[in-house]
Design a protein around this motif. Structure first.
Motif, mmCIF file in Angstrom:
data_model
loop_
_atom_site.group_PDB
_atom_site.id
_atom_site.type_symbol
_atom_site.label_atom_id
_atom_site.label_comp_id
_atom_site.label_asym_id
_atom_site.label_seq_id
_atom_site.Cartn_x
_atom_site.Cartn_y
_atom_site.Cartn_z
ATOM 1 N N ALA A 37 9.036 45.669 -5.106
ATOM 2 C CA ALA A 37 8.379 45.768 -3.801
ATOM 3 C C ALA A 37 9.348 46.336 -2.786
ATOM 4 O O ALA A 37 10.559 46.223 -2.934
ATOM 5 C CB ALA A 37 7.896 44.396 -3.351
ATOM 6 N N GLY A 38 8.784 46.922 -1.761
ATOM 7 C CA GLY A 38 9.585 47.436 -0.662
ATOM 8 C C GLY A 38 8.763 47.426 0.602
ATOM 9 O O GLY A 38 7.558 47.664 0.565
ATOM 10 N N GLN A 39 9.408 47.086 1.711
ATOM 11 C CA GLN A 39 8.688 47.036 2.973
ATOM 12 C C GLN A 39 9.607 47.442 4.110
ATOM 13 O O GLN A 39 10.758 47.013 4.186
ATOM 14 C CB GLN A 39 8.151 45.636 3.234
ATOM 15 C CG GLN A 39 7.318 45.545 4.470
ATOM 16 C CD GLN A 39 6.637 44.201 4.616
ATOM 17 O OE1 GLN A 39 6.816 43.320 3.799
ATOM 18 N NE2 GLN A 39 5.850 44.062 5.639
ATOM 19 N N LEU A 40 9.067 48.277 4.996
ATOM 20 C CA LEU A 40 9.780 48.710 6.181
ATOM 21 C C LEU A 40 9.438 47.763 7.317
ATOM 22 O O LEU A 40 8.266 47.486 7.577
ATOM 23 C CB LEU A 40 9.368 50.148 6.548
ATOM 24 C CG LEU A 40 10.013 50.736 7.784
ATOM 25 C CD1 LEU A 40 11.504 50.967 7.534
ATOM 26 C CD2 LEU A 40 9.339 52.029 8.169
ATOM 27 N N HIS A 41 10.459 47.247 7.983
ATOM 28 C CA HIS A 41 10.286 46.366 9.136
ATOM 29 C C HIS A 41 10.753 47.135 10.359
ATOM 30 O O HIS A 41 11.902 47.556 10.424
ATOM 31 C CB HIS A 41 11.114 45.086 8.981
ATOM 32 C CG HIS A 41 10.765 44.311 7.764
ATOM 33 N ND1 HIS A 41 9.742 43.399 7.741
ATOM 34 C CD2 HIS A 41 11.290 44.325 6.517
ATOM 35 C CE1 HIS A 41 9.668 42.865 6.530
ATOM 36 N NE2 HIS A 41 10.592 43.425 5.776
ATOM 37 N N GLN A 42 9.841 47.297 11.312
ATOM 38 C CA GLN A 42 10.153 48.083 12.498
ATOM 39 C C GLN A 42 9.671 47.331 13.732
ATOM 40 O O GLN A 42 8.476 47.158 13.935
ATOM 41 C CB GLN A 42 9.479 49.447 12.401
ATOM 42 C CG GLN A 42 9.971 50.449 13.381
ATOM 43 C CD GLN A 42 9.428 51.832 13.068
ATOM 44 O OE1 GLN A 42 8.536 52.010 12.241
ATOM 45 N NE2 GLN A 42 9.949 52.832 13.741
ATOM 46 N N ASP A 43 10.616 46.836 14.535
ATOM 47 C CA ASP A 43 10.298 46.120 15.757
ATOM 48 C C ASP A 43 10.576 47.032 16.949
ATOM 49 O O ASP A 43 11.577 47.733 16.976
ATOM 50 C CB ASP A 43 11.152 44.855 15.886
ATOM 51 C CG ASP A 43 10.915 43.891 14.729
ATOM 52 O OD1 ASP A 43 9.769 43.812 14.263
ATOM 53 O OD2 ASP A 43 11.875 43.235 14.301
ATOM 54 N N ALA A 44 9.705 46.987 17.933
ATOM 55 C CA ALA A 44 9.881 47.844 19.115
ATOM 56 C C ALA A 44 11.194 47.499 19.822
ATOM 57 O O ALA A 44 11.423 46.361 20.207
ATOM 58 C CB ALA A 44 8.705 47.655 20.067
ATOM 59 N N GLY A 45 12.056 48.506 19.952
ATOM 60 C CA GLY A 45 13.316 48.319 20.649
ATOM 61 C C GLY A 45 14.346 47.482 19.907
ATOM 62 O O GLY A 45 15.381 47.137 20.455
ATOM 63 N N GLN A 46 14.083 47.148 18.677
ATOM 64 C CA GLN A 46 14.995 46.311 17.904
ATOM 65 C C GLN A 46 15.447 47.080 16.665
ATOM 66 O O GLN A 46 15.022 48.195 16.424
ATOM 67 C CB GLN A 46 14.281 45.021 17.482
ATOM 68 C CG GLN A 46 13.708 44.246 18.622
ATOM 69 C CD GLN A 46 14.422 42.932 18.829
ATOM 70 O OE1 GLN A 46 15.091 42.455 17.932
ATOM 71 N NE2 GLN A 46 14.290 42.367 20.003
ATOM 72 N N ALA A 47 16.287 46.443 15.893
ATOM 73 C CA ALA A 47 16.769 47.055 14.657
ATOM 74 C C ALA A 47 15.612 47.276 13.685
ATOM 75 O O ALA A 47 14.661 46.506 13.643
ATOM 76 C CB ALA A 47 17.824 46.174 14.012
ATOM 77 N N CYS A 48 15.734 48.327 12.929
ATOM 78 C CA CYS A 48 14.757 48.657 11.910
ATOM 79 C C CYS A 48 15.449 48.526 10.560
ATOM 80 O O CYS A 48 16.617 48.890 10.414
ATOM 81 C CB CYS A 48 14.288 50.091 12.142
ATOM 82 S SG CYS A 48 12.939 50.610 11.103
ATOM 83 N N TYR A 49 14.751 47.961 9.564
ATOM 84 C CA TYR A 49 15.361 47.819 8.258
ATOM 85 C C TYR A 49 14.324 47.886 7.156
ATOM 86 O O TYR A 49 13.136 47.705 7.377
ATOM 87 C CB TYR A 49 16.183 46.529 8.165
ATOM 88 C CG TYR A 49 15.401 45.264 8.436
ATOM 89 C CD1 TYR A 49 14.799 44.554 7.408
ATOM 90 C CD2 TYR A 49 15.264 44.772 9.728
ATOM 91 C CE1 TYR A 49 14.086 43.410 7.654
ATOM 92 C CE2 TYR A 49 14.559 43.619 9.984
ATOM 93 C CZ TYR A 49 13.966 42.938 8.946
ATOM 94 O OH TYR A 49 13.246 41.794 9.192
#
Length: 70
Positions: A37-49
């Motif tokens: 599995a793989g998932q992109l985590h993207q928070d507005a104005g925060q770190a992306c991983y």
């Protein structure tokens, strides 16, 4: 095994998404650790991983197989 890849900026997000698509599309092979599995985590104005969940390979087992010792 869980691997977390931090993405430096928004410019690198499309590349990370593309790499995830490629990893998901790979057919099973004895010399490739499988991605579950793989998932992109993207928070507005925060770190992306990117979180990647791979098959757990015992220490050295894959390297030994690839080098012909296994």
């Amino acid at each position: 095994a869980l691997k977390r890849v931090y993405i430096a900026d928004d410019y690198d997000v499309p590349q990370a998404v593309r790499e995830l698509q490629i990893l998901k599309s790979l057919p099973p092979h004895k010399n490739i650790v499988r991605l579950f599995a793989g998932q992109l985590h993207q928070d507005a104005g925060q770190a992306c991983y990117l979180d990647l969940l791979f098959e757990l390979a015992s220490s050295g087992a894959r390297v030994d197989e690839v080098n012909g010792a296994g």
